[in-house]
Design a protein around this motif. Structure first.
Motif, mmCIF file in Angstrom:
data_model
loop_
_atom_site.group_PDB
_atom_site.id
_atom_site.type_symbol
_atom_site.label_atom_id
_atom_site.label_comp_id
_atom_site.label_asym_id
_atom_site.label_seq_id
_atom_site.Cartn_x
_atom_site.Cartn_y
_atom_site.Cartn_z
ATOM 1 N N VAL A 99 -7.579 2.495 -9.645
ATOM 2 C CA VAL A 99 -6.459 1.662 -9.208
ATOM 3 C C VAL A 99 -5.182 2.471 -9.380
ATOM 4 O O VAL A 99 -4.951 3.061 -10.450
ATOM 5 C CB VAL A 99 -6.376 0.349 -10.018
ATOM 6 N N GLU A 102 1.087 2.950 -9.213
ATOM 7 C CA GLU A 102 2.150 2.352 -8.412
ATOM 8 C C GLU A 102 1.537 1.819 -7.123
ATOM 9 O O GLU A 102 0.757 2.508 -6.476
ATOM 10 C CB GLU A 102 3.232 3.394 -8.086
ATOM 11 N N LYS A 103 1.868 0.610 -6.755
ATOM 12 C CA LYS A 103 1.303 -0.005 -5.565
ATOM 13 C C LYS A 103 1.608 0.837 -4.332
ATOM 14 O O LYS A 103 2.669 1.460 -4.228
ATOM 15 C CB LYS A 103 1.858 -1.417 -5.358
ATOM 16 N N ASP A 105 1.395 1.400 0.128
ATOM 17 C CA ASP A 105 1.534 0.694 1.400
ATOM 18 C C ASP A 105 0.218 0.646 2.171
ATOM 19 O O ASP A 105 -0.045 -0.313 2.905
ATOM 20 C CB ASP A 105 2.613 1.374 2.257
ATOM 21 N N ALA A 107 -3.994 1.522 1.542
ATOM 22 C CA ALA A 107 -5.102 1.903 0.655
ATOM 23 C C ALA A 107 -6.348 2.086 1.514
ATOM 24 O O ALA A 107 -6.727 1.181 2.258
ATOM 25 C CB ALA A 107 -5.336 0.839 -0.416
ATOM 26 N N SER A 127 -7.623 -3.529 -2.704
ATOM 27 C CA SER A 127 -6.567 -4.540 -2.730
ATOM 28 C C SER A 127 -5.784 -4.521 -4.038
ATOM 29 O O SER A 127 -4.616 -4.939 -4.073
ATOM 30 C CB SER A 127 -7.155 -5.928 -2.477
ATOM 31 N N LYS A 128 -6.389 -4.027 -5.112
ATOM 32 C CA LYS A 128 -5.709 -3.970 -6.405
ATOM 33 C C LYS A 128 -4.580 -2.939 -6.416
ATOM 34 O O LYS A 128 -3.706 -2.982 -7.298
ATOM 35 C CB LYS A 128 -6.715 -3.657 -7.507
ATOM 36 N N SER A 129 -4.602 -2.018 -5.471
ATOM 37 C CA SER A 129 -3.576 -0.970 -5.402
ATOM 38 C C SER A 129 -2.540 -1.233 -4.321
ATOM 39 O O SER A 129 -1.626 -0.418 -4.133
ATOM 40 C CB SER A 129 -4.237 0.391 -5.145
ATOM 41 N N LEU A 130 -2.646 -2.342 -3.624
ATOM 42 C CA LEU A 130 -1.882 -2.561 -2.395
ATOM 43 C C LEU A 130 -0.678 -3.468 -2.625
ATOM 44 O O LEU A 130 -0.763 -4.470 -3.333
ATOM 45 C CB LEU A 130 -2.804 -3.184 -1.342
ATOM 46 N N VAL A 131 0.448 -3.128 -1.974
ATOM 47 C CA VAL A 131 1.614 -4.005 -1.981
ATOM 48 C C VAL A 131 1.309 -5.251 -1.138
ATOM 49 O O VAL A 131 0.412 -5.233 -0.295
ATOM 50 C CB VAL A 131 2.856 -3.290 -1.404
ATOM 51 N N GLY A 134 0.410 -5.136 2.647
ATOM 52 C CA GLY A 134 0.007 -3.766 2.920
ATOM 53 C C GLY A 134 -1.257 -3.736 3.771
ATOM 54 O O GLY A 134 -1.867 -4.772 4.070
#
Length: 248
Positions: A99, A102-103, A105, A107, A127-131, A134
């Motif tokens: 993960v 920092e989120k 834009d 993934a 989805s855990k890394s996404l703004v 995004g």
């Protein structure tokens, strides 16, 4: 930590480890309307061609994670070659469970959804890394035509017919998972040929250079069988594409 040796041999000269061509990645970047400074995470980033060329052509920044030591080193060299090492970084690590701090834009998991135990798990992980709002990118095979025998299914490197869906079914399934399909770019036969046929010369050269290697018999079996298997099965039955998804 590494991927099976057969892949580091057969794909050692590949810049792209899937049936996309450079033109397809350029198309994908354009249809996603990439903007300078966009942050991209690529899990299973291979030799880094997508991130490196997008950094050069669209000004993105990004992180790639791949468990192949060879491919990760190739990605770092490619970033230096294209003068984008300040924009992208590559980690030799297991992408399973990764993960971003920092989120991002965008993934992406392009052809490595096994890191999440399949498409649904890979989407959940990304989805855990996404703004918010995004875009997720999933690279996945589908049936162009359904094989009519169990033997043909196996020759397509599928464990069962249900492993792949027909394209309309795959798009509908993304909807069932709660995502809008907002773009897609599909590989063509030229891309498949470049991905698969390039392995054959690599294997032949490797055998010439490593005749006494303990793995030589395995590589010889692959070289002897792969051209016919690919032409008869994968090329005829299997499609592949990258699908852009946004949560509903």
């Amino acid at each position: 930590m590494d991927i099976p040796r057969i892949f580091t041999i057969t794909e050692s000269k590949h810049r792209i480890h899937n049936p996309f061509t450079p033109d397809k990645y350029d198309t994908l970047g354009r249809v996603l309307r990439l903007e300078p400074g966009a942050r991209v995470l690529d899990l299973g980033s291979g030799s880094g061609e997508m991130l490196c060329t997008w950094a050069r052509d669209f000004g993105i920044t990004g992180t790639g994670v791949d468990m192949s030591r060879l491919f990760s080193e190739q990605a770092k060299r490619r970033a230096e070659e294209l003068d984008v090492a300040g924009q992208v970084r590559f980690l030799h690590d297991n992408a399973t469970g990764y993960v971003a701090e920092e989120k991002v834009d965008i993934a992406a998991c392009i052809g490595a959804t096994w890191i999440g135990g399949g498409v649904a798990g890979a989407i959940e992980l990304l989805s855990k890394s996404l703004v918010p709002n995004g875009i997720l990118l999933i690279g996945e095979p589908y049936w162009r035509r359904k094989p009519q025998s169990e033997a043909a299914i196996k020759e397509c490197h599928a464990g069962a017919l249900s492993d792949f869906l027909m394209l309309p079914e795959l798009l509908a399934w993304f909807g069932d998972l709660g995502y809008d399909v907002v773009e897609m770019v599909l590989a063509d036969l030229e891309g498949w040929d470049r991905y698969e046929a390039a392995k054959w010369l690599t294997m032949r050269r490797w055998l010439e250079d490593n005749p006494d290697d303990d793995f030589a018999q395995d590589v010889r079996r692959h070289l002897s069988s792969e051209p016919t298997r690919y032409a008869a099965y994968t090329r005829e039955y299997v499609g592949w594409g990258v699908f852009a998804l946004m949560a509903r």
